[in-house]
Design a protein around this motif. Structure first.
Motif, short mmCIF file in Angstrom:
data_model
loop_
_atom_site.label_atom_id
_atom_site.label_comp_id
_atom_site.label_asym_id
_atom_site.label_seq_id
_atom_site.Cartn_x
_atom_site.Cartn_y
_atom_site.Cartn_z
N LEU A 109 0.83 -1.13 0.00
CA LEU A 109 0.13 -0.17 -0.03
C LEU A 109 0.88 1.37 -0.12
O LEU A 109 0.63 2.21 -1.08
CB LEU A 109 -1.08 -0.19 1.04
CG LEU A 109 -1.86 1.30 1.30
CD1 LEU A 109 -2.82 1.50 0.29
CD2 LEU A 109 -2.55 1.26 2.73
N HIS A 155 -12.62 3.04 3.14
CA HIS A 155 -11.20 2.52 3.18
C HIS A 155 -10.41 3.30 2.13
O HIS A 155 -9.03 3.33 2.46
CB HIS A 155 -11.17 1.15 2.87
CG HIS A 155 -11.76 0.40 4.09
ND1 HIS A 155 -11.09 0.24 5.68
CD2 HIS A 155 -12.78 -0.15 4.46
CE1 HIS A 155 -11.71 -0.62 6.25
NE2 HIS A 155 -12.87 -0.73 5.80
N ASP A 156 -10.99 3.92 1.08
CA ASP A 156 -9.93 4.50 0.02
C ASP A 156 -9.50 5.63 0.48
O ASP A 156 -8.38 5.91 0.29
CB ASP A 156 -10.83 4.77 -1.25
CG ASP A 156 -11.53 3.49 -2.06
OD1 ASP A 156 -10.58 2.60 -1.90
OD2 ASP A 156 -12.27 3.70 -2.77
N ASP A 159 -6.82 4.78 3.26
CA ASP A 159 -5.49 4.14 2.49
C ASP A 159 -4.70 5.41 2.10
O ASP A 159 -3.51 5.52 2.18
CB ASP A 159 -5.89 3.33 1.20
CG ASP A 159 -6.27 1.98 1.63
OD1 ASP A 159 -6.24 1.48 2.75
OD2 ASP A 159 -6.92 1.27 0.64
N ARG A 163 -0.82 6.44 3.05
CA ARG A 163 0.18 6.79 1.91
C ARG A 163 0.81 8.06 2.43
O ARG A 163 2.14 8.43 2.53
CB ARG A 163 -0.51 6.78 0.59
CG ARG A 163 -0.42 5.31 0.02
CD ARG A 163 -0.64 5.33 -1.29
NE ARG A 163 -2.10 5.67 -1.71
CZ ARG A 163 -3.18 4.78 -1.76
NH1 ARG A 163 -2.94 3.56 -1.92
NH2 ARG A 163 -4.47 5.27 -2.19
#
Length: 263
Positions: A109, A155-156, A159, A163
């Motif tokens: 990820l 969740h996007d 994520d 990052r």
């Protein structure tokens, strides 16, 4: 076209045989065309016998040339091609193995090192710095209320937050620090050659940098904070004991209200 060593050696061998054949042919011509000029009359029968020997030698040399060029050389050429294919296959497999090994040590990820890499690196740093008698610092970071980000925004977006935090950690740390994502929203930094005071200041800079980030996702502007537990290796504990001590301090920072460094 570049020749293989075996091919070059074969061509040298063929050239030597060809030169020998030319000498045999020249000697045969001398004997066959005018033997009387070379031998006495009583030796002409011996000269004829010698001419036949030279002729036979020439036939054998010609046969060796023919056999070498049309049978041996194709075999050598086939072997060279197969060897080249095998070498190319080996190089491809080796590159693929390195890629798989790299993938096994990288978090997909964030592109950071993963838990496996972190565990191995922490053990190696401890062994090396035990030898040179220098300190090793460790900080464990956990994002505060990260579950709420996933539950509220999906969740996007979660994520993207991970990052962004990974980029922040890479920007804030030194080239020889080990920065890894341990899993979920937990990160770790191995900071060698740092005293406890230096490590606390370092961790505070990272905590403030994370808190000052703005993660943009569409029209949303998210803020996150992190709690940090840190420890300096006491030169006696194992890597597992060292990690557990820093992890306990992380949970102490959580209990004390989050968004803080606990050493």
């Amino acid at each position: 076209m570049r020749f293989h060593k075996s091919e070059s050696a074969f061509f040298v061998f063929i050239c030597v045989i060809f030169a020998a054949g030319l000498l045999v042919l020249h000697a045969y011509n001398l004997l066959h065309t005018n033997p009387a000029a070379l031998f006495r009359a009583d030796e002409l029968e011996q000269a004829a016998y010698l001419a036949r020997l030279l002729f036979g030698s020439g036939v054998l040399v010609a046969t060796a040339l023919f056999f070498g060029l049309f049978f041996i050389y194709p075999l050598i050429r086939t072997q060279v091609r197969e060897e080249g294919k095998l070498r190319a296959m080996t190089e491809t497999l080796s590159a693929r193995s390195e890629t798989l090994e790299q993938a096994a040590l990288t978090d997909a990820l964030t592109g950071m090192q993963n838990r496996r890499y972190f565990d191995d690196a922490l053990k190696e740093y401890i062994e090396e710095f035990r030898r040179i008698d220098k300190p090793v610092g460790l900080m464990i970071l956990d994002l505060d209320h990260f579950k709420e980000v996933n539950d509220s925004y999906g969740h996007d977006v979660g994520d993207e937050v991970l990052r962004a935090v990974a980029r922040c950690l890479r920007d804030m740390t030194r080239y020889h620090d080990v920065v890894a994502r341990l899993g979920g929203e937990e990160f770790a930094v191995v900071a060698p050659n740092m005293s406890e005071d230096m490590l606390v200041k370092f961790a505070e800079r990272i905590r403030r940098a994370v808190a000052g980030m703005a993660v943009l996702s569409g029209n949303m502007r998210l803020k996150v904070t992190t709690s940090v537990g840190l420890a300096v290796w006491d030169k006696r504990e194992s890597a597992e004991e060292f990690y557990r001590r820093a992890d306990r301090l992380l949970y102490q920072a959580k209990r004390m209200g989050r968004n803080r460094v606990c050493a």
